[in-house]
Enzyme design. Sequence first.
Site, short mmCIF file in Angstrom:
data_model
loop_
_atom_site.label_atom_id
_atom_site.label_comp_id
_atom_site.label_asym_id
_atom_site.label_seq_id
_atom_site.Cartn_x
_atom_site.Cartn_y
_atom_site.Cartn_z
CG ASP A 9 -9.46 -0.24 3.02
OD1 ASP A 9 -10.14 -1.01 2.32
OD2 ASP A 9 -8.25 -0.43 3.26
CE LYS A 17 -4.31 -1.90 1.70
NZ LYS A 17 -5.40 -1.83 2.68
N1 LIG Z 1 -13.94 -5.32 6.77
C1 LIG Z 1 -12.94 -4.92 6.01
O1 LIG Z 1 -13.11 -4.54 4.84
C2 LIG Z 1 -11.55 -4.89 6.58
C3 LIG Z 1 -10.55 -4.12 5.96
C4 LIG Z 1 -9.26 -4.10 6.52
C5 LIG Z 1 -9.00 -4.84 7.66
N2 LIG Z 1 -9.98 -5.59 8.23
C6 LIG Z 1 -9.72 -6.37 9.45
O2 LIG Z 1 -9.28 -5.45 10.44
C7 LIG Z 1 -8.33 -6.03 11.30
C8 LIG Z 1 -7.08 -5.15 11.37
O3 LIG Z 1 -6.51 -4.99 10.08
P1 LIG Z 1 -5.25 -4.00 9.84
O4 LIG Z 1 -4.95 -4.08 8.40
O5 LIG Z 1 -5.48 -2.68 10.48
O6 LIG Z 1 -4.10 -4.78 10.66
P2 LIG Z 1 -2.79 -4.18 11.35
O7 LIG Z 1 -2.31 -2.96 10.63
O8 LIG Z 1 -1.86 -5.33 11.49
O9 LIG Z 1 -3.27 -3.72 12.81
C9 LIG Z 1 -3.71 -4.69 13.75
C10 LIG Z 1 -4.29 -3.98 14.97
O10 LIG Z 1 -4.84 -4.99 15.84
C11 LIG Z 1 -4.25 -4.85 17.14
N3 LIG Z 1 -4.12 -6.17 17.79
C12 LIG Z 1 -3.68 -7.31 17.23
N4 LIG Z 1 -3.69 -8.31 18.15
C13 LIG Z 1 -4.14 -7.75 19.32
C14 LIG Z 1 -4.37 -8.27 20.62
N5 LIG Z 1 -4.13 -9.56 20.92
N6 LIG Z 1 -4.84 -7.44 21.58
C15 LIG Z 1 -5.09 -6.12 21.27
N7 LIG Z 1 -4.88 -5.58 20.05
C16 LIG Z 1 -4.42 -6.38 19.08
C17 LIG Z 1 -2.88 -4.22 16.87
O11 LIG Z 1 -2.40 -3.62 18.07
P3 LIG Z 1 -0.81 -3.40 18.30
O12 LIG Z 1 -0.47 -2.12 17.58
O13 LIG Z 1 -0.69 -3.30 19.77
O14 LIG Z 1 -0.12 -4.59 17.70
C18 LIG Z 1 -3.25 -3.21 15.78
O15 LIG Z 1 -3.85 -2.07 16.33
C19 LIG Z 1 -8.08 -7.43 10.72
O16 LIG Z 1 -8.89 -8.34 11.46
C20 LIG Z 1 -8.57 -7.35 9.30
O17 LIG Z 1 -9.06 -8.59 8.80
C21 LIG Z 1 -11.25 -5.63 7.72
#
Ligand SMILES: NC(=O)c1ccc[n+]([C@@H]2O[C@H](COP(=O)([O-])OP(=O)(O)OC[C@H]3O[C@@H](n4cnc5c(N)ncnc54)[C@H](OP(=O)(O)O)[C@@H]3O)[C@@H](O)[C@H]2O)c1
Length: 301
Positions: free
Chosen positions: A111, A74
């Site tokens: 998004d 990205k």
């Molecule tokens: N519906 C949709 O269209 C859509 C689009 C994009 C993403 N998503 C979903 O959104 C989620 C995040 O995606 P992303 O791209 O933002 O991922 P990312 O950049 O890797 O960020 C992950 C986030 O989750 C937190 N996290 C992970 N494990 C955790 C735990 N055990 N306890 C507390 N916080 C935790 C991380 O906190 P830390 O900073 O502390 O690690 C971070 O804030 C995923 O489940 C993804 O499938 C959905």
Amino acid sequence: MSEFRITGRAKLAGVIGHPVTHSLSPVLHNYWLARHGIDGAYVPLSVAPDAFVTAVKGLQVSGFRGANVTIPHKEAAFAIADEVDPMARIAGSVNTLVFREDGVIHGSSTDGFGYVANLESDGIDVAALASRGPALLLGAGGAARSIATSLLEKGFQVVFSNRTAGRAERLAMELDAAWRRYFPKGDAPRLSAIAWDMWEERLGDVALLVNTTSLGMQGGPAPDWTPKLGTASSHLVVSDIVYVPQETPFLKAAGEQGLTTSGGLGMLLHQARPGFRAWFGAETEVDEATVAYISAVLSNR
Ligand SMILES: NC(=O)c1ccc[n+]([C@@H]2O[C@H](COP(=O)([O-])OP(=O)(O)OC[C@H]3O[C@@H](n4cnc5c(N)ncnc54)[C@H](OP(=O)(O)O)[C@@H]3O)[C@@H](O)[C@H]2O)c1
């Protein structure tokens, strides 16, 4: 549903990722292409990070109309775009590239648009909600960044709470600085961060609570995650962008408490609409048939 149609003049697009096997975009776009009877195709493109620029240039000279871009490309997509939409510039991330006929590569981030469009299609008046109180975003990753930017555009104050506190503080500062650079004469956004163990106490005046972490996701770090929402006002809207399962334990509990809820699948579907329109020249709808089709694909995975 119309016939699948492809000729030598087919309109072409795809999704570039590494890996790309998990992406639902090919299934969704090809479903819409068939439904609209459009002569076109949308393909998965697995491209290693060091080959990204070569791949994009190759697609451009091969007549592709553009591509979606997913992890880990990205930021590279942001860098390769000649023109970037204001909201993508503020978010610092591009997920949709459009190759224009004059050779210009246009980049946007859909998004946040998808997130807000999904709230609206769930019957939530987003502008009215923004006037009722701040949005509290759990998480500070890539999804939080895009969603926060779109919520700022809708007039929300945004509060981040993240397990790693420094990441939430940095994100609030970065988005604030990016917004001021882009709109130097406009109202500055109101962004802040609170500690991860404090957010439940803060719920009283919050209008919109969004889980942007992977908590609650099937196969994720804590699939049963169900935080307490006891201090929420009865007007709180609770949304979760996790879409496997479609109703997370968190959303289920919020619904049982009588709160309005909104799930994550619609965001995934709505974020695809601007790209489809740009590449294939047709408006699409996230209707019951689309949701049913993609839900069936997800449940067979
Ligand atoms: N519906 C949709 O269209 C859509 C689009 C994009 C993403 N998503 C979903 O959104 C989620 C995040 O995606 P992303 O791209 O933002 O991922 P990312 O950049 O890797 O960020 C992950 C986030 O989750 C937190 N996290 C992970 N494990 C955790 C735990 N055990 N306890 C507390 N916080 C935790 C991380 O906190 P830390 O900073 O502390 O690690 C971070 O804030 C995923 O489940 C993804 O499938 C959905």
